[in-house]
Design an enzyme around this catalytic site. Structure first.
Site, mmCIF file in Angstrom:
data_model
loop_
_atom_site.group_PDB
_atom_site.id
_atom_site.type_symbol
_atom_site.label_atom_id
_atom_site.label_comp_id
_atom_site.label_asym_id
_atom_site.label_seq_id
_atom_site.Cartn_x
_atom_site.Cartn_y
_atom_site.Cartn_z
ATOM 1 C CG ASN A 1 -0.479 -0.770 2.366
ATOM 2 O OD1 ASN A 1 0.332 -0.263 3.139
ATOM 3 N ND2 ASN A 1 -0.937 -2.013 2.506
ATOM 4 C CB SER B 1 -8.914 -2.304 1.116
ATOM 5 O OG SER B 1 -8.806 -3.659 1.465
ATOM 6 C CB SER C 1 -6.339 -3.736 6.026
ATOM 7 O OG SER C 1 -5.187 -4.326 5.460
ATOM 8 C CD GLU C 2 -1.027 -3.379 7.471
ATOM 9 O OE1 GLU C 2 -1.018 -2.661 8.496
ATOM 10 O OE2 GLU C 2 -0.858 -4.604 7.505
ATOM 11 C CG HIS D 1 3.299 -2.236 3.637
ATOM 12 N ND1 HIS D 1 4.347 -3.070 3.966
ATOM 13 C CD2 HIS D 1 2.181 -2.995 3.736
ATOM 14 C CE1 HIS D 1 3.880 -4.266 4.256
ATOM 15 N NE2 HIS D 1 2.562 -4.245 4.112
ATOM 16 C CG HIS E 1 3.886 -7.940 1.138
ATOM 17 N ND1 HIS E 1 2.746 -8.717 1.171
ATOM 18 C CD2 HIS E 1 3.684 -6.970 2.058
ATOM 19 C CE1 HIS E 1 1.905 -8.225 2.077
ATOM 20 N NE2 HIS E 1 2.468 -7.169 2.618
ATOM 21 C CG HIS F 1 3.618 -7.587 7.411
ATOM 22 N ND1 HIS F 1 2.664 -7.013 8.229
ATOM 23 C CD2 HIS F 1 3.229 -7.308 6.146
ATOM 24 C CE1 HIS F 1 1.738 -6.424 7.482
ATOM 25 N NE2 HIS F 1 2.070 -6.590 6.218
#
Length: 201
Positions: free
Chosen positions: A21, A37, A67-68, A87, A89, A151
């Site tokens: 996000n 989202s 959601s973050e 953010h 991954h 995470h």
């Protein structure tokens, strides 16, 4: 810029599907533009980007924000130098999140974007205020990047291009460390004073 950065994550392989996000903060208006989202980045249009205030209350939005949301807002509320949060991954940084080990600073170009080794924040549940709090604490008052245990990666900056450049610097560093170790060698960390100097260049 939010959409462009989301698409860059896909292009550069630091996100897959709807992972990650992005947000940007305008201090003059006090408003945050943040990715929605579970909406595919390739289909996202400017009107899909959510606009919220610093309490997370929607100002202009047709979708639910990521959601973050807490993870983004805490940096804008607690760090006056931060106007963007990314953010992701990112695979190699996320590998370090799985072994709970900070990423050493080994590349001079990465040191220009990052303040030093990338710390690991202890595990908290995704989307929780607790996750936001431990990430802020682990990054420190002037840090640029933090890896959340089990995470992924968070980077911050004065704007989205700077925050995203730090994402790429962190991922390149983690990748290089993993490659060196696959050769049976241990990396040599850079001198902290040199990292500090390079950060100021």
């Amino acid at each position: 810029q939010v959409i462009e950065t989301c698409l860059n994550m896909l292009r550069d392989g630091v996100a897959f599907g709807t992972q990650g996000n992005i947000s940007a903060f305008d201090r003059e208006s006090g408003l945050v533009a943040i990715s929605p989202s579970a909406l595919a980045y390739q289909t996202m249009k400017p009107e899909d980007v959510c606009v919220v205030d610093l309490d997370g209350k929607p100002v202009e939005s047709k979708w639910k924000p990521t959601s973050e949301l807490f993870l983004h807002l805490i940096f804008y509320n607690k760090r006056t130098d931060v106007q963007a949060v990314v953010h992701s991954h990112a695979l190699y940084c996320t590998t370090f999140s799985a072994i709970n080990e900070p990423v050493p600073m080994i590349l001079n170009e990465a040191a220009m974007n990052l303040t030093g080794p990338i710390p690991i924040a202890p595990y908290e549940r995704p989307g929780s205020k607790e996750l936001a709090e431990v990430s802020l604490k682990a990054m420190g008052p002037s840090g640029i990047a933090v890896i959340m245990a089990h995470h992924g990666l968070v980077t911050v900056g004065a704007d989205l291009p700077a925050a995203y450049e730090s994402t790429l610097a962190a991922e390149m560093t983690a990748h290089t460390v993993i490659l060196a170790r696959s050769m049976g060698k241990e990396v040599i960390s850079m001198d902290p004073a040199e990292c500090a100097h390079l950060r100021q260049v």
